[in-house]
Design an enzyme around this catalytic site. Structure first.
Site, PDB file in Angstrom:
ATOM      1  N   ARG A   1      15.995 -59.479  27.866  1.00 32.59           N
ATOM      2  CA  ARG A   1      15.796 -58.292  27.049  1.00 32.59           C
ATOM      3  C   ARG A   1      17.068 -57.938  26.287  1.00 32.59           C
ATOM      4  O   ARG A   1      17.029 -57.457  25.177  1.00 32.59           O
ATOM      5  CB  ARG A   1      15.382 -57.124  27.962  1.00 32.59           C
ATOM      6  CG  ARG A   1      15.107 -55.855  27.240  1.00 32.59           C
ATOM      7  CD  ARG A   1      14.163 -54.883  27.963  1.00 32.59           C
ATOM      8  NE  ARG A   1      14.109 -54.975  29.389  1.00 32.59           N
ATOM      9  CZ  ARG A   1      12.962 -55.043  30.077  1.00 32.59           C
ATOM     10  NH1 ARG A   1      11.809 -55.039  29.452  1.00 32.59           N
ATOM     11  NH2 ARG A   1      12.996 -55.094  31.389  1.00 32.59           N
ATOM     12  N   TYR A   2      18.204 -58.141  26.935  1.00 36.12           N
ATOM     13  CA  TYR A   2      19.494 -57.834  26.319  1.00 36.12           C
ATOM     14  C   TYR A   2      20.196 -59.158  26.018  1.00 36.12           C
ATOM     15  O   TYR A   2      20.068 -60.105  26.787  1.00 36.12           O
ATOM     16  CB  TYR A   2      20.367 -57.044  27.302  1.00 36.12           C
ATOM     17  CG  TYR A   2      19.771 -55.749  27.780  1.00 36.12           C
ATOM     18  CD1 TYR A   2      19.745 -54.635  26.947  1.00 36.12           C
ATOM     19  CD2 TYR A   2      19.250 -55.635  29.055  1.00 36.12           C
ATOM     20  CE1 TYR A   2      19.221 -53.434  27.393  1.00 36.12           C
ATOM     21  CE2 TYR A   2      18.722 -54.435  29.510  1.00 36.12           C
ATOM     22  CZ  TYR A   2      18.713 -53.337  28.673  1.00 36.12           C
ATOM     23  OH  TYR A   2      18.201 -52.151  29.112  1.00 36.12           O
TER      24      TYR A   2
ATOM     25  N   CYS B   1       6.981 -49.132  43.954  1.00 32.92           N
ATOM     26  CA  CYS B   1       7.565 -50.290  43.257  1.00 32.92           C
ATOM     27  C   CYS B   1       7.112 -50.383  41.803  1.00 32.92           C
ATOM     28  O   CYS B   1       5.928 -50.311  41.494  1.00 32.92           O
ATOM     29  CB  CYS B   1       7.184 -51.572  43.976  1.00 32.92           C
ATOM     30  SG  CYS B   1       7.772 -53.041  43.107  1.00 32.92           S
TER      31      CYS B   1
ATOM     32  N   ARG C   1      22.586 -60.957  29.000  1.00 31.50           N
ATOM     33  CA  ARG C   1      22.212 -61.109  30.411  1.00 31.50           C
ATOM     34  C   ARG C   1      20.715 -61.333  30.556  1.00 31.50           C
ATOM     35  O   ARG C   1      19.931 -60.832  29.751  1.00 31.50           O
ATOM     36  CB  ARG C   1      22.656 -59.893  31.220  1.00 31.50           C
ATOM     37  CG  ARG C   1      22.147 -58.548  30.694  1.00 31.50           C
ATOM     38  CD  ARG C   1      23.169 -57.474  31.072  1.00 31.50           C
ATOM     39  NE  ARG C   1      22.730 -56.104  30.859  1.00 31.50           N
ATOM     40  CZ  ARG C   1      22.826 -55.454  29.711  1.00 31.50           C
ATOM     41  NH1 ARG C   1      23.248 -56.062  28.620  1.00 31.50           N
ATOM     42  NH2 ARG C   1      22.467 -54.180  29.635  1.00 31.50           N
TER      43      ARG C   1
ATOM     44  N   ARG D   1       7.340 -53.065  40.051  1.00 32.28           N
ATOM     45  CA  ARG D   1       6.730 -54.375  39.814  1.00 32.28           C
ATOM     46  C   ARG D   1       5.621 -54.631  40.829  1.00 32.28           C
ATOM     47  O   ARG D   1       5.374 -55.761  41.222  1.00 32.28           O
ATOM     48  CB  ARG D   1       7.787 -55.494  39.919  1.00 32.28           C
ATOM     49  CG  ARG D   1       8.829 -55.426  38.829  1.00 32.28           C
ATOM     50  CD  ARG D   1       9.504 -56.788  38.589  1.00 32.28           C
ATOM     51  NE  ARG D   1      10.449 -56.635  37.498  1.00 32.28           N
ATOM     52  CZ  ARG D   1      11.780 -56.632  37.639  1.00 32.28           C
ATOM     53  NH1 ARG D   1      12.328 -56.820  38.827  1.00 32.28           N
ATOM     54  NH2 ARG D   1      12.543 -56.458  36.593  1.00 32.28           N
TER      55      ARG D   1
ATOM     56  N   LYS E   1      16.719 -49.903  29.060  1.00 25.34           N
ATOM     57  CA  LYS E   1      17.096 -48.667  29.747  1.00 25.34           C
ATOM     58  C   LYS E   1      17.779 -47.706  28.786  1.00 25.34           C
ATOM     59  O   LYS E   1      18.546 -48.140  27.936  1.00 25.34           O
ATOM     60  CB  LYS E   1      18.053 -48.987  30.892  1.00 25.34           C
ATOM     61  CG  LYS E   1      17.405 -49.790  32.007  1.00 25.34           C
ATOM     62  CD  LYS E   1      18.433 -50.162  33.063  1.00 25.34           C
ATOM     63  CE  LYS E   1      17.857 -51.140  34.061  1.00 25.34           C
ATOM     64  NZ  LYS E   1      17.499 -52.440  33.461  1.00 25.34           N
TER      65      LYS E   1
ATOM     66  N   ASP F   1      13.828 -46.494  32.230  1.00 24.33           N
ATOM     67  CA  ASP F   1      13.399 -47.723  31.569  1.00 24.33           C
ATOM     68  C   ASP F   1      12.281 -47.328  30.620  1.00 24.33           C
ATOM     69  O   ASP F   1      11.239 -46.832  31.066  1.00 24.33           O
ATOM     70  CB  ASP F   1      12.920 -48.752  32.606  1.00 24.33           C
ATOM     71  CG  ASP F   1      13.743 -50.019  32.531  1.00 24.33           C
ATOM     72  OD1 ASP F   1      13.754 -50.639  31.448  1.00 24.33           O
ATOM     73  OD2 ASP F   1      14.364 -50.379  33.542  1.00 24.33           O
TER      74      ASP F   1
ATOM     75  N   ASP G   1       9.366 -45.180  37.388  1.00 27.14           N
ATOM     76  CA  ASP G   1       8.595 -45.817  36.326  1.00 27.14           C
ATOM     77  C   ASP G   1       7.111 -45.481  36.447  1.00 27.14           C
ATOM     78  O   ASP G   1       6.661 -45.021  37.494  1.00 27.14           O
ATOM     79  CB  ASP G   1       8.805 -47.338  36.391  1.00 27.14           C
ATOM     80  CG  ASP G   1      10.219 -47.731  36.006  1.00 27.14           C
ATOM     81  OD1 ASP G   1      10.685 -47.266  34.954  1.00 27.14           O
ATOM     82  OD2 ASP G   1      10.868 -48.477  36.770  1.00 27.14           O
TER      83      ASP G   1
ATOM     84  N   CYS H   1       7.905 -51.345  48.731  1.00 28.12           N
ATOM     85  CA  CYS H   1       8.089 -49.934  48.433  1.00 28.12           C
ATOM     86  C   CYS H   1       6.816 -49.414  47.781  1.00 28.12           C
ATOM     87  O   CYS H   1       6.280 -50.064  46.877  1.00 28.12           O
ATOM     88  CB  CYS H   1       9.268 -49.761  47.483  1.00 28.12           C
ATOM     89  SG  CYS H   1      10.710 -50.709  48.022  1.00 28.12           S
TER      90      CYS H   1
ATOM     91  N   CYS I   1       9.251 -59.610  48.997  1.00 31.25           N
ATOM     92  CA  CYS I   1      10.271 -58.652  49.417  1.00 31.25           C
ATOM     93  C   CYS I   1      10.205 -58.482  50.934  1.00 31.25           C
ATOM     94  O   CYS I   1       9.148 -58.688  51.525  1.00 31.25           O
ATOM     95  CB  CYS I   1      10.038 -57.288  48.765  1.00 31.25           C
ATOM     96  SG  CYS I   1      10.049 -57.374  46.968  1.00 31.25           S
TER      97      CYS I   1
END
Ligand SMILES: *Cc1c(COP(=O)(O)O)cnc(C)c1O
Ligand code: SF4
Length: 346
Positions: free
Chosen positions: A88-89, A108, A92, A110, A315, A308, A271, A105, A101
């Site tokens: 996206r950037y 989450c 990086r 995702r 972000k 985000d 999010d 969570c 995971c």
């Protein structure tokens, strides 16, 4: 004790009432469930609003979705040139080698991609393409391993991945985003640390934790092993209703990080992930909480509050409103709310 993964195991461990089994089965049919032994131990069964339970124990509220929620809230898919890479950037990329995971969570971002029904682990062929993409893009200065949680990989698998990065000269920094040091602290042993460092690059580890109680003595010891080995640690937290949305908890969380030699990095506004409305608070509430930290705790303890932008725009820092310009003059607010002209009038 092993990781709890089914509603029946949660009931047996005293984490859900037997009469809730049917509704929790429905939640578990939709979103992945896992609670590591360390986190299951940390839950206070007597507290109906325990902040650790709220993060990991499924809740019927997750079955309710609202129109603004999205399958891919931060737009990963729109910026994925090859499987497993999000670019996206310019400087990086995210490398998502696993979508598993150690805990799942409930909030989450995702949640549609992780877990047993998620995107899975990259095949050797897909990994090949991901590394080729990184090697072909000299502007990539940093590789961020996320997922999923990259530290669920064995030390052997991780060092294989890191050795692949070691030969890409333009990559200078490798960053891991993980919950493992807090939720499975015993995994942070000598061989895992050696694997994290096997790229020979500068290594950062960002620990995801949302409540000060997650930084148990065992978690702090695991982080100390990482930091003593020369790895730099950062924090990453999500601002969550009923978990850390009060000034005392947020302050204690940030102090716990700093006491563990973890520099507070990001505090994420939640999010728009499906079925997470019960965790969400408004930007206004978030801003007031974050502004309150400024006067209250050390500058070392100040995270950057970020959102985000839905759709994959990246972000945005939700900066406190401390400066205003009016008729060519600046006014600056102090942490008590007092206003001062800048430059001062003589
Ligand atoms: C969040 C994110 C990053 C990392 O951003 P930093 O501001 O460097 O921490 C990188 N790539 C993507 C796609 C992201 O979503
Ligand atoms: S550890 Fe991260 S990716 Fe995994 S369930 Fe939690 S928020 Fe999602």
């Amino acid at each position: 004790m092993s990781t709890l993964r089914t509603p029946a195991e949660l009931a047996e461990a005293g984490l859900i009432a037997p009469e809730r089994l049917a509704e929790i089965e429905r939640v578990a049919g939709r979103y992945a469930v896992a609670i590591s032994p360390a986190m299951a131990d940390l839950i206070d069964r007597a507290d109906p609003s325990d902040p650790i339970a709220r993060q990991f124990v499924p809740d019927a509220a997750e079955l309710a979705t609202t129109p603004e929620e999205r399958q891919d809230p931060i737009g990963d898919l729109a910026h994925s040139p090859v499987e497993g890479i999000v670019h996206r950037y310019p400087d990086r990329v995210l490398l998502k080698a696993v979508h598993v995971c150690p805990v799942y969570c409930r909030f989450c971002f995702r949640r549609e991609m992780v877990g047993p029904q998620g995107l899975g682990t990259l095949t050797p062929e897909a990994l090949e393409k991901a590394f080729a993409y990184i090697a072909d893009h000299p502007e990539i200065w940093e590789v961020i391993l996320t997922g999923g949680d990259p530290l669920v990989l064995s030390a052997r698998r991780l060092s294989e991945l890191m050795r692949r990065l070691s030969v890409i000269d333009h990559v200078k920094v490798v960053r891991f985003h993980t919950r493992v040091p807090a939720v499975e602290p015993h995994r942070i042993d000598e061989s895992l640390i050696a694997a994290l460092k096997a790229s020979g690059k500068i290594v950062y580890v960002a620990l995801h934790a949302n409540h000060p109680r997650e930084l148990t003595p065992e978690a702090r010891a695991a982080c100390a092993r990482l930091v003593d080995s020369g790895i730099v640690m950062l924090s990453q937290s999500v601002l969550l209703r009923g978990i850390n949305d009060d000034p005392d908890t947020l302050a204690a969380l940030m102090r716990a990080f700093v006491e563990t030699r973890i520099r507070p990095y990001y505090l994420h506004h939640p999010d728009l992930a499906p079925g997470t409305g019960h965790f969400r608070l408004s930007l206004e509430e978030g801003r007031a909480l974050v502004a309150g930290l400024r006067g209250r705790i050390s500058g070392l303890c100040q995270p950057t509050y970020v959102l985000d932008i839905p759709g994959g725009y990246g972000k945005a820092v939700i900066a406190p409103d401390t400066v205003k310009q009016q008729d060519g003059c600046w006014t600056v607010s102090d942490f008590r709310g007092g206003e001062h002209a800048y430059p001062p009038e003589h």
